[in-house]
Enzyme design. Structure first.
Site, PDB file in Angstrom:
ATOM      1  N   LYS A  49      -3.491   6.861  -9.826  1.00 32.83           N
ATOM      2  CA  LYS A  49      -4.075   8.169 -10.094  1.00 32.83           C
ATOM      3  C   LYS A  49      -3.308   8.902 -11.189  1.00 32.83           C
ATOM      4  O   LYS A  49      -3.893   9.437 -12.127  1.00 32.83           O
ATOM      5  CB  LYS A  49      -4.085   9.011  -8.823  1.00 32.83           C
ATOM      6  CG  LYS A  49      -4.897   8.427  -7.684  1.00 32.83           C
ATOM      7  CD  LYS A  49      -4.818   9.334  -6.481  1.00 32.83           C
ATOM      8  CE  LYS A  49      -5.519   8.739  -5.284  1.00 32.83           C
ATOM      9  NZ  LYS A  49      -4.776   7.616  -4.722  1.00 32.83           N
ATOM     10  N   GLY A  88     -13.300   5.582  -2.558  1.00 31.36           N
ATOM     11  CA  GLY A  88     -12.423   6.020  -3.631  1.00 31.36           C
ATOM     12  C   GLY A  88     -11.189   6.694  -3.061  1.00 31.36           C
ATOM     13  O   GLY A  88     -10.806   6.472  -1.909  1.00 31.36           O
ATOM     14  N   CYS A  89     -10.565   7.530  -3.847  1.00 33.75           N
ATOM     15  CA  CYS A  89      -9.358   8.226  -3.419  1.00 33.75           C
ATOM     16  C   CYS A  89      -9.598   8.978  -2.116  1.00 33.75           C
ATOM     17  O   CYS A  89     -10.534   9.773  -2.008  1.00 33.75           O
ATOM     18  CB  CYS A  89      -8.915   9.198  -4.510  1.00 33.75           C
ATOM     19  SG  CYS A  89      -7.523  10.231  -4.024  1.00 33.75           S
ATOM     20  N   PHE A  90      -8.738   8.750  -1.136  1.00 35.40           N
ATOM     21  CA  PHE A  90      -8.968   9.378   0.162  1.00 35.40           C
ATOM     22  C   PHE A  90      -8.728  10.872   0.153  1.00 35.40           C
ATOM     23  O   PHE A  90      -9.176  11.579   1.051  1.00 35.40           O
ATOM     24  CB  PHE A  90      -8.186   8.701   1.285  1.00 35.40           C
ATOM     25  CG  PHE A  90      -6.722   8.437   1.052  1.00 35.40           C
ATOM     26  CD1 PHE A  90      -5.963   9.152   0.141  1.00 35.40           C
ATOM     27  CD2 PHE A  90      -6.086   7.441   1.783  1.00 35.40           C
ATOM     28  CE1 PHE A  90      -4.603   8.906  -0.041  1.00 35.40           C
ATOM     29  CE2 PHE A  90      -4.725   7.177   1.612  1.00 35.40           C
ATOM     30  CZ  PHE A  90      -3.985   7.906   0.696  1.00 35.40           C
ATOM     31  N   TRP A  91      -8.054  11.391  -0.858  1.00 38.54           N
ATOM     32  CA  TRP A  91      -7.877  12.848  -0.937  1.00 38.54           C
ATOM     33  C   TRP A  91      -9.228  13.562  -0.945  1.00 38.54           C
ATOM     34  O   TRP A  91      -9.436  14.531  -0.220  1.00 38.54           O
ATOM     35  CB  TRP A  91      -7.113  13.229  -2.200  1.00 38.54           C
ATOM     36  CG  TRP A  91      -5.701  12.765  -2.285  1.00 38.54           C
ATOM     37  CD1 TRP A  91      -4.900  12.326  -1.258  1.00 38.54           C
ATOM     38  CD2 TRP A  91      -4.910  12.695  -3.472  1.00 38.54           C
ATOM     39  NE1 TRP A  91      -3.660  11.993  -1.741  1.00 38.54           N
ATOM     40  CE2 TRP A  91      -3.631  12.207  -3.087  1.00 38.54           C
ATOM     41  CE3 TRP A  91      -5.143  12.992  -4.809  1.00 38.54           C
ATOM     42  CZ2 TRP A  91      -2.609  12.008  -4.016  1.00 38.54           C
ATOM     43  CZ3 TRP A  91      -4.129  12.804  -5.731  1.00 38.54           C
ATOM     44  CH2 TRP A  91      -2.868  12.319  -5.335  1.00 38.54           C
TER      45      TRP A  91
END
Length: 220
Positions: free
Chosen positions: A2, A46-49
């Site tokens: 990221k 995708g990004c877990f955030w």
């Protein structure tokens, strides 16, 4: 990954920041049988955030954990998963009350807001199998709802490209490190969050106003 890709993302900031939206509002799942008692859904997109941040703002959701699924416990750590060779996907475990929101509706929000189901092994700007779009089912009924809904969306040509979201059994969800939990809530001005994940919240509020909760439910 990221952090390494963020500079390139800023250069390309004139492009769309959020995942491409479907061509029109997605239909309700045609097959979505009622169940009783608290349920869990495990989703990778995708990004877990961002995925965690979206579902923390959904009415009927009682808890969302960021974590890893699809691999072994021993390598379920951020540095290992980020190599892309452990088999894990960055995932979220969503606990929800089916009296308020069904599993099919959870998937509808997932496909509408949280992930681009047409991207194979990446979600802009993140690349690698750890960012794949995947549904990890925990019951036979969850599998049927997911498979039939994907087929329903495909038949309706809801997206310009084929859906590549995988549907696989859940053999183990492992919670991520504490500093990854509730990341969007705690870091709303972090550049990656502002560019890629904040628009998802705006889209959730616009597309699902009846599902929107202003105060997020937190993992920690």
């Amino acid at each position: 990954m990221k952090a390494a890709l963020f500079i390139a993302a800023v250069i390309l900031a004139g492009c769309a920041a959020a995942a491409p939206a479907p061509s029109e509002r997605l239909p309700v799942a045609a097959y979505d049988p009622p169940v009783h008692g608290l349920q869990t859904a495990v989703l990778s997109g995708g990004c877990f955030w961002g995925v965690q941040g979206v579902f923390e703002h959904v009415r009927g959701v009682t808890k969302v954990w960021a974590g890893y699924d699809g691999g072994q416990r021993g390598t379920a750590h951020y540095d290992d998963v980020s190599t892309g060779i452990t088999g894990h996907a960055e995932s979220v475990e969503i606990t929800f009350d089916p009296a308020q929101i069904s599993y099919g509706e959870v998937l509808r929000i997932f496909f509408s807001v949280a992930t681009d189901p047409t991207q194979l092994n990446h979600q802009v700007p993140d690349e690698g199998p750890q960012y794949r779009s995947e549904i990890f089912f925990r019951t036979p009924e969850q599998r049927l709802v997911a498979v039939r809904y994907i087929a329903q969306l495909g038949a309706a040509r809801a997206f310009a490209h084929p859906i590549v979201t995988r549907v696989d059994p859940d053999h183990g969800f492992f919670r991520a490190e504490d500093h990854h939990q509730d990341y969007l809530v705690h870091h709303p001005r972090q550049p990656y969050i502002a560019l890629y994940d904040a628009p998802k919240l705006q889209q959730l509020k616009a597309l699902f106003p009846q599902r929107w909760r202003a105060d997020p439910v937190l993992a920690l």
